[in-house]
Every structure is written in structure tokens, then in C-alpha cells.
Design a protein around this motif. Structure first.
Motif, PDB file in Angstrom:
ATOM      1  N   VAL A 133       0.763  -1.344   0.190  1.00 29.74           N
ATOM      2  CA  VAL A 133      -0.175   0.113   0.026  1.00 29.74           C
ATOM      3  C   VAL A 133       0.920   1.065   0.111  1.00 29.74           C
ATOM      4  O   VAL A 133       0.441   2.339  -0.028  1.00 29.74           O
ATOM      5  N   ILE A 134       2.034   1.453  -0.042  1.00 30.15           N
ATOM      6  CA  ILE A 134       2.924   2.376  -0.055  1.00 30.15           C
ATOM      7  C   ILE A 134       2.838   3.302  -1.262  1.00 30.15           C
ATOM      8  O   ILE A 134       2.414   4.503  -1.019  1.00 30.15           O
TER       9      ILE A 134
ATOM     10  N   VAL B  34      -0.493   5.093  -0.807  1.00 30.25           N
ATOM     11  CA  VAL B  34      -0.379   6.064   0.284  1.00 30.25           C
ATOM     12  C   VAL B  34       0.316   7.442  -0.246  1.00 30.25           C
ATOM     13  O   VAL B  34      -0.166   8.507  -0.268  1.00 30.25           O
ATOM     14  N   ASP B  35       1.253   7.038  -1.102  1.00 32.31           N
ATOM     15  CA  ASP B  35       2.182   8.248  -1.906  1.00 32.31           C
ATOM     16  C   ASP B  35       1.207   8.969  -2.731  1.00 32.31           C
ATOM     17  O   ASP B  35       1.329  10.202  -2.741  1.00 32.31           O
TER      18      ASP B  35
ATOM     19  N   MET C  60      -2.056   9.310  -2.612  1.00 32.33           N
ATOM     20  CA  MET C  60      -2.974   9.960  -2.121  1.00 32.33           C
ATOM     21  C   MET C  60      -2.417  11.127  -1.223  1.00 32.33           C
ATOM     22  O   MET C  60      -3.194  12.212  -1.010  1.00 32.33           O
ATOM     23  N   LEU C  61      -1.438  10.951  -0.750  1.00 34.71           N
ATOM     24  CA  LEU C  61      -0.927  12.368  -0.047  1.00 34.71           C
ATOM     25  C   LEU C  61      -0.562  13.343  -1.074  1.00 34.71           C
ATOM     26  O   LEU C  61      -0.550  14.629  -0.920  1.00 34.71           O
TER      27      LEU C  61
END
Length: 152
Positions: A20-21, A24-25, A27-28
């Protein structure tokens, strides 16, 4: 998702975990973009626009009652006229603002040549709005026609 390893081992079982990294990147990054651009969308430039009324300026055009009887006699608003007077009155009416409408009342026994001449001269003078007034009862016009108002 990883399905195996590069090792030379014989056990090649797929990995059952989700990475999921990268999600998440992304999404940020989107969150930062929205935080920066949201205040820019709410600011507006204040402009004082002129106020205009939307009601049309209507000036009712007059109409001219023009009649032709079976003998070929011409009538302008009930007054007998000859061909030269007709030309002069057409020219005067075309110069009025707004241009009046020409309402034609023609006897059914009148010659078409007279009507065609009147319509041609009206067009040459600049009277573009020409209407025909008919009598559904079939009466024959015997004399001058006195305008009665709102009939068309």
C-alpha cells in the motif's frame, strides 16, 4: 503484488500481502494538491457591472388604411386620392419612424393590375409591411373604407 522471488529455491509460493505504500504516496500528493488549489478557487474578482433594463422599447407603428374599389379608385384612410398623390403619400409615410403598416382593402372586382401597381409603388417607396384586410361576409367595397381600429 509479488508472485515469487529471484532466489534459486524450489519453494515458489506467491506473496499474500498488498503493498500500500505507492497508494499512500499518490493519496498524499493529491491531498497536497487539493489543499493548495482549494483556496484559489474560492477567491473571486469583484466587478461592478452596469445594470440594464430588459424591457423592450416598443413603439407601436401606425397603420394606413388603403382601399381600392372595383372602379380602380384609390382611398387613403377613407379619402379619395389619385396616383400622383399616392406616390407622394407613400414617400412621406416611408420616412416616418417607425414605418407605418399599409393595410390594403381591395374590392373583389378590382383589376389586379391596379393592386400590383400599388404594391410595387409601396415597395419602391420603402413600405415593407403590407397586410391584406379581408371581409369574410363577401361584401363588395363600394366607396371609401373608414378605419375601424383593431381588425386584421
Amino acid at each position: 503484488m509479488a508472485f515469487g522471488s529471484f532466489g534459486s529455491g524450489s519453494k515458489s509460493t506467491p506473496m499474500a500481502e498488498i503493498n500500500v505504500i505507492p497508494l499512500v504516496d499518490i493519496m498524499l500528493v493529491l491531498l497536497v494538491i487539493f489543499i493548495i488549489t482549494a483556496p484559489l478557487l474560492t477567491d473571486a474578482v469583484k466587478i461592478d457591472l452596469p445594470k440594464a433594463s430588459s424591457t423592450p422599447n416598443e413603439s407601436k407603428a401606425d397603420n394606413v388604411q388603403f382601399a381600392i374599389n372595383s372602379a380602380g379608385q384609390l382611398y387613403w384612410n377613407g379619402e379619395p386620392i389619385d396616383h400622383d398623390q399616392m406616390l407622394q403619400r407613400f414617400a412621406n409615410a416611408a420616412q416616418q419612424e417607425p414605418t407605418p403598416e399599409l393595410h390594403l382593402r381591395v374590392d373583389r372586382d378590382a383589376r389586379y393590375e391596379v393592386l400590383a401597381d400599388v404594391m410595387s409603388e409601396a415597395s419602391k417607396a420603402g413600405l415593407a409591411k403590407v397586410g391584406f384586410i379581408t371581409d369574410p361576409s363577401g361584401k363588395v367595397l363600394a366607396g371609401p373604407v373608414v378605419p375601424t381600429g383593431g381588425e386584421r
